[in-house]
Motif scaffolding. Structure first.
Motif, PDB file in Angstrom:
ATOM      1  N   GLU B 103       8.075  10.622  -4.385  1.00  0.00           N
ATOM      2  CA  GLU B 103       7.208  10.152  -3.307  1.00  0.00           C
ATOM      3  C   GLU B 103       8.055   9.804  -2.079  1.00  0.00           C
ATOM      4  N   ALA B 107       6.658  13.748  -1.327  1.00  0.00           N
ATOM      5  CA  ALA B 107       5.579  14.280  -2.167  1.00  0.00           C
ATOM      6  C   ALA B 107       4.369  13.367  -2.056  1.00  0.00           C
ATOM      7  N   LEU B 108       3.207  13.979  -2.057  1.00  0.00           N
ATOM      8  CA  LEU B 108       1.967  13.193  -2.004  1.00  0.00           C
ATOM      9  C   LEU B 108       1.293  13.239  -3.368  1.00  0.00           C
ATOM     10  N   PHE B 109       0.715  12.132  -3.771  1.00  0.00           N
ATOM     11  CA  PHE B 109      -0.094  12.120  -4.985  1.00  0.00           C
ATOM     12  C   PHE B 109      -1.469  11.557  -4.654  1.00  0.00           C
ATOM     13  N   ASP B 110      -2.456  11.940  -5.440  1.00  0.00           N
ATOM     14  CA  ASP B 110      -3.783  11.341  -5.277  1.00  0.00           C
ATOM     15  C   ASP B 110      -3.669   9.835  -5.532  1.00  0.00           C
ATOM     16  N   ARG B 111      -4.592   9.054  -4.947  1.00  0.00           N
ATOM     17  CA  ARG B 111      -4.466   7.586  -4.999  1.00  0.00           C
ATOM     18  C   ARG B 111      -5.629   6.930  -5.729  1.00  0.00           C
ATOM     19  N   THR B 112      -5.363   5.730  -6.211  1.00  0.00           N
ATOM     20  CA  THR B 112      -6.429   4.873  -6.736  1.00  0.00           C
ATOM     21  C   THR B 112      -7.137   4.236  -5.536  1.00  0.00           C
ATOM     22  N   PRO B 113      -8.327   3.654  -5.731  1.00  0.00           N
ATOM     23  CA  PRO B 113      -9.015   3.040  -4.592  1.00  0.00           C
ATOM     24  C   PRO B 113      -8.156   1.988  -3.881  1.00  0.00           C
ATOM     25  N   ASP B 114      -7.264   1.303  -4.608  1.00  0.00           N
ATOM     26  CA  ASP B 114      -6.419   0.311  -3.933  1.00  0.00           C
ATOM     27  C   ASP B 114      -5.094   0.894  -3.451  1.00  0.00           C
ATOM     28  N   GLY B 115      -4.995   2.236  -3.426  1.00  0.00           N
ATOM     29  CA  GLY B 115      -3.875   2.871  -2.735  1.00  0.00           C
ATOM     30  C   GLY B 115      -2.656   3.198  -3.577  1.00  0.00           C
ATOM     31  N   ARG B 116      -2.714   2.915  -4.876  1.00  0.00           N
ATOM     32  CA  ARG B 116      -1.556   3.265  -5.706  1.00  0.00           C
ATOM     33  C   ARG B 116      -1.693   4.700  -6.230  1.00  0.00           C
ATOM     34  N   LEU B 133      -1.471  15.731  -7.827  1.00  0.00           N
ATOM     35  CA  LEU B 133      -2.074  16.061  -6.543  1.00  0.00           C
ATOM     36  C   LEU B 133      -3.085  17.159  -6.845  1.00  0.00           C
ATOM     37  N   GLY B 134      -4.348  16.770  -6.973  1.00  0.00           N
ATOM     38  CA  GLY B 134      -5.385  17.726  -7.386  1.00  0.00           C
ATOM     39  C   GLY B 134      -4.946  18.402  -8.668  1.00  0.00           C
ATOM     40  N   ARG B 136      -2.571  20.867  -8.427  1.00  0.00           N
ATOM     41  CA  ARG B 136      -1.437  21.639  -7.918  1.00  0.00           C
ATOM     42  C   ARG B 136      -0.161  20.806  -7.939  1.00  0.00           C
ATOM     43  N   HIS B 321     -13.493  18.900  -5.848  1.00  0.00           N
ATOM     44  CA  HIS B 321     -12.509  17.931  -5.381  1.00  0.00           C
ATOM     45  C   HIS B 321     -11.373  17.755  -6.377  1.00  0.00           C
TER      46      HIS B 321
END
Lengths: 251, 573
Positions: B103, B107-116, B133-134, B136, B321
């Motif tokens: 990170e 690198a980007l990863f999908d997040r939890t609602p609180d941003g983790r 990340l999705g 991919r 999504h």
């Protein structure tokens, strides 16, 4: 498809030993659901193993098998034969120097990538980083890029003119970092000055050929162009310029 | 044919530019040593791009109860007690740091609602553990590492096919390679070497593996006297595409089941309730793969030889999504809209748990300065790999292999290589150019068909012996293969060289499968359907002095007693 045979025409040339390209004809048996890469590989494995092709994942994920199929830049592994008919011409990407047959030299892409400032996180952020889920979405579109180079191949600026323009693939890369929620660098000015962003005249050809359906022009190139304009827009400087112009006219 | 070559020197040579190779190169660069990376495909195109579902790390962002001991227990249990406990410990402890480090590289990863970092459920992981990340994740990881390498002082030669290693005593001193796009031959002279060339999945006809996964690293290491381990352990992924034939074997991510997809037979029955009432579709891959296989075998499969995977109940928005690449894959390759229709799937060869034997703490092989990491190495996954652990594997052990290779290089002198040794290798390469050579692809086709038919998901002595006969015939025929034309970008030549490596993997896989007279994890014997306590063993393969493959069975290293608390005791019926 009723025809059970494909008439394949493949461009062949080793530029070191042959002056111009020649198109060789091959007949390949059709199999249900076959993609162009299957047909080209059939030739390689059964007719002529010296035919040079580049491929790897065969799942439209690595972006190796880019070529021009009936004149259109496409991934060979993703183009189903039954969508284009059984007379198929395959030639290499014309925007890159030819190595042999369908294989081109794409190494210039690395040089360009090296020039673009990398992801640079903002300072003094508390770890582990927190990112709003919505903020991931913008950059995520560009993260789909498999670096296949089809957008570079179709781009007439890259293909036909000697300009400093980096090409759409690299603008997508830069945009993926520019729109990373924690990045601290603005690459738009650099892209404009060194990367020839201004040469892009928004014909949107790149968007059309992108196998990952990235809205290259609308979501990467135009926002980067707009950013440059925003940065250069200075009303006071423009006012002074305007007055001086008038003075010149009066003299 | 000419015998000239160019020599390139570095402290460390990394062979392979997937996740493990690139992460090793970064570690070597961090330690101040000069590193060169060579790869068979273009930079950034390695098989890592195919990883979809995520990278397993006990960050505990979604399920706070998760920690390294739970991850450790999952690895040992699902590896059916023949994993290296030390490697499992290292992986479970270090994976979270490697993910956070990625990170920090961008690198980007999908997040939890609180941003983790968001984590998803995957087969046989006790908790939701896969950062993604999705669908991919592999692409994101390799692109991130690729740009680190490009922006650092790391030299790479892509489309460089290494044919063999050159050995001096118990050390590797060089590697000979063909630069495919020029046809020029190179000698890489270095003080330490890392092999990160991936698996041998392409020795099977039906596989989810990339073109380059022909076990080249395994072949060259074996010929140099390196020990291999657990070669019989081949993972069949439960869900590969079935139709149309052109895409047979192509992977359908476990993420589909992780996000709620269910498996159905043609009677409309959710059969996993029968095979695994608790974990259902999310049991370990070997369990689900065998269930799919049996449903198809017993006549409850589709006309194309598959079962149904259904996620339509989740709705189009959710699917597009969470599984955008799968949506696209089925739409474009099969003309199937997975938001409205069921997918047809069947098991496909996916991963090799076996490979080069390494020391857990350093990733060193039995040679002094040769290291291995990633799918080419063995030990971590035992008899079955958990989804998502391959991505943590390449990051964690790629780094460790790189650090240790750099350490060895720092304390070693460069050993010069006699030109005669290199020329001998070049003569070997040139020997494949002949007028009336047999087409290597015909032999490869026979070999891969033989492996899929006889050494598949359910094995028995009769078929394995038959496979050994075919392999032995093909080894004889191999002497006659050849190609024409020039060396530059000549796939005929590559086919010959790859075939030599594929034969090594096939011979090892089949022999070890015949030796292991039990069913454990991914290895199923219909003539020995039960797990057998006396087979808590690893099988080691190496090149004997007589030039023949030799095997040794040795007990699995025993874990310290306190670690046994993290693992359920093994049950035998």
């Amino acid at each position: 498809m009723t025809e059970k045979e494909i008439e394949l025409k493949i461009m062949r040339q080793d530029p070191e030993t042959e002056k111009g390209p020649r198109y060789e004809n091959y007949k390949v048996p059709y199999v249900d659901g076959m993609v162009v890469l299957d047909a080209v590989r059939y030739v390689q494995e059964h007719t002529d193993p010296t035919l040079a092709i580049r491929w790897n994942c065969k799942a439209a994920k690595c972006g190796s098998c880019s070529a021009e199929i009936n004149g259109m830049p496409k991934l060979m592994c993703k183009t189903r034969v039954d969508t284009i008919g059984n007379k198929i011409t395959v030639s290499p990407m014309a925007a890159f120097p030819l190595i042999k047959d369908l294989v081109t030299d794409v190494s210039k892409n690395w040089e360009t990538t090296r020039k673009i400032p990398m992801f640079t996180p903002k300072e003094n952020m508390e770890k582990p980083w927190r990112i709003n889920p919505k903020d991931v979405e913008r950059s995520k579109e560009f993260k789909k890029c498999i670096e296949c180079g089809l957008c570079m191949d179709v781009c007439h600026v890259v293909r036909e003119h000697y300009t400093p323009y980096f090409g759409p693939m690299h603008i997508v890369k830069a945009a993926s970092w520019d729109m990373h929620p924690l990045d601290s660098v603005d690459r738009s000015k650099y892209l404009n000055k060194e990367g020839g962003l201004g040469y892009c005249n928004i014909t949107k050809c790149c968007t059309e050929v992108c196998p990952e359906h990235i809205h290259i022009t609308d979501n990467a190139i135009i926002p980067e162009k707009e950013r440059v304009v925003d940065l250069q827009y200075d009303p006071i400087a423009m006012l002074i310029k305007g007055i001086r112009k008038k003075e010149k006219v009066m003299k | 044919m000419p015998e000239d070559y160019e020599t390139i020197e570095s402290d460390v040579l990394v062979i392979g530019a997937g996740g493990a190779g690139l992460r090793a190169a970064i570690a070597i660069n961090d330690s101040g040593q000069k590193v060169i990376v060579v790869s068979k495909s273009l930079l950034g195109k390695a098989h890592t791009v195919m990883a979809e579902g995520g990278v397993a790390a006990s960050l505990g962002n979604v399920d706070p109860q998760d920690n390294w001991t739970v991850h450790y227990g999952d690895i040992i249990e699902e590896g059916v007690y023949i994993s290296s406990w030390k490697m499992a410990e290292i992986l479970a402890k270090e994976a979270p740091s490697r993910v956070l480090e990625l990170e920090s590289y961008g690198a980007l990863f999908d997040r939890t609602p609180d941003g983790r970092i968001m984590q998803r459920a995957f087969g046989a992981h006790t908790y939701r553990r896969l950062a993604h990340l999705g669908d991919r994740t592999g692409l994101e990881i390799i692109k991130t590492l690729e740009h680190q390498v490009i922006h650092r002082d790391i030299t790479f030669f892509d489309e460089m096919y290494i044919t063999n290693l050159i050995k001096e005593g118990n050390r590797i001193v060089g590697a000979v390679g063909i630069k495919m796009n020029t046809g020029k031959i190179f000698l890489f002279n270095a003080k330490a070497f890392v092999i990160a060339t991936g698996g041998s999945g392409r020795v099977f006809k039906i596989t989810s593996n990339s073109w380059e996964s022909t076990g080249d690293g395994i072949g060259m290491a074996y010929r140099a006297g390196v020990k291999l381990r657990d070669m019989e352990m081949i993972q069949f992924h439960p869900t590969g595409m079935v139709y149309p034939p052109g895409v047979r074997g192509l992977l359908v991510t476990e993420g589909v089941r992780g996000e709620g997809g269910i498996l159905l037979n043609t009677k409309g029955e959710r059969f996993m309730l029968r095979y695994s009432p608790e974990k259902k579709e999310l049991d370990a891959r070997d369990v689900v793969a065998r269930a799919n296989y049996r449903e198809i075998l017993e006549g409850r499969g589709t006309e194309h030889g598959g079962v149904y995977l259904d996620i339509t109940h989740k709705g189009a928005d959710f699917i597009k999504h969470k599984l955008p690449a799968m949506y696209q894959q089925f739409m474009e390759f099969a003309g199937v809209d997975i938001t409205k229709e069921k997918m047809e799937v069947a098991p496909t060869v996916h991963y090799m748990m076996g490979g080069i034997e390494v020391e857990a703490e350093t990733e060193k092989t039995n040679l002094d300065n040769l290291f291995a990491a990633g799918e080419v190495a063995s030990g971590l996954h035992g008899a079955n790999r958990l989804g998502g652990n391959s991505l943590s594997d390449i990051l964690v052990f790629g780094k460790i292999a790189g650090e240790n290779a750099a350490r060895i290089a720092k304390n070693s002198d460069m050993i010069k290589i006699s030109a005669e040794k290199v020329k001998k290798e070049i003569r070997y390469i040139n020997s494949f150019f002949k007028e009336d050579g047999k087409n290597p692809y015909d032999l490869i086709d026979k070999l891969t068909t033989c492996m899929s038919d006889n050494v598949g998901i359910v094995r028995d002595a009769e078929h394995l012996k038959k496979a050994l006969e075919i392999i032995s015939e093909l080894k004889k025929e191999f002497k006659e293969v050849g190609t024409k034309g020039m060396i530059k970008y000549n796939h005929g030549l590559l086919g010959c060289l790859e075939l030599s490596n594929m034969l090594v993997s096939c011979e090892a896989i089949t022999n070890c499968a015949l030796m292991r007279e039990e069913s454990r994890g991914a290895h199923t014997r219909s003539d020995f359907p039960k797990k057998d306590k006396k087979w808590i063993r690893n099988i080691i393969t190496e090149l004997g002095e007589d030039g023949k493959m030799k095997f040794e069975v040795k007990p699995v290293d025993e874990m310290p007693s306190e670690y046994k608390n993290y693992v359920k005791p093994e049950v035998y019926s």
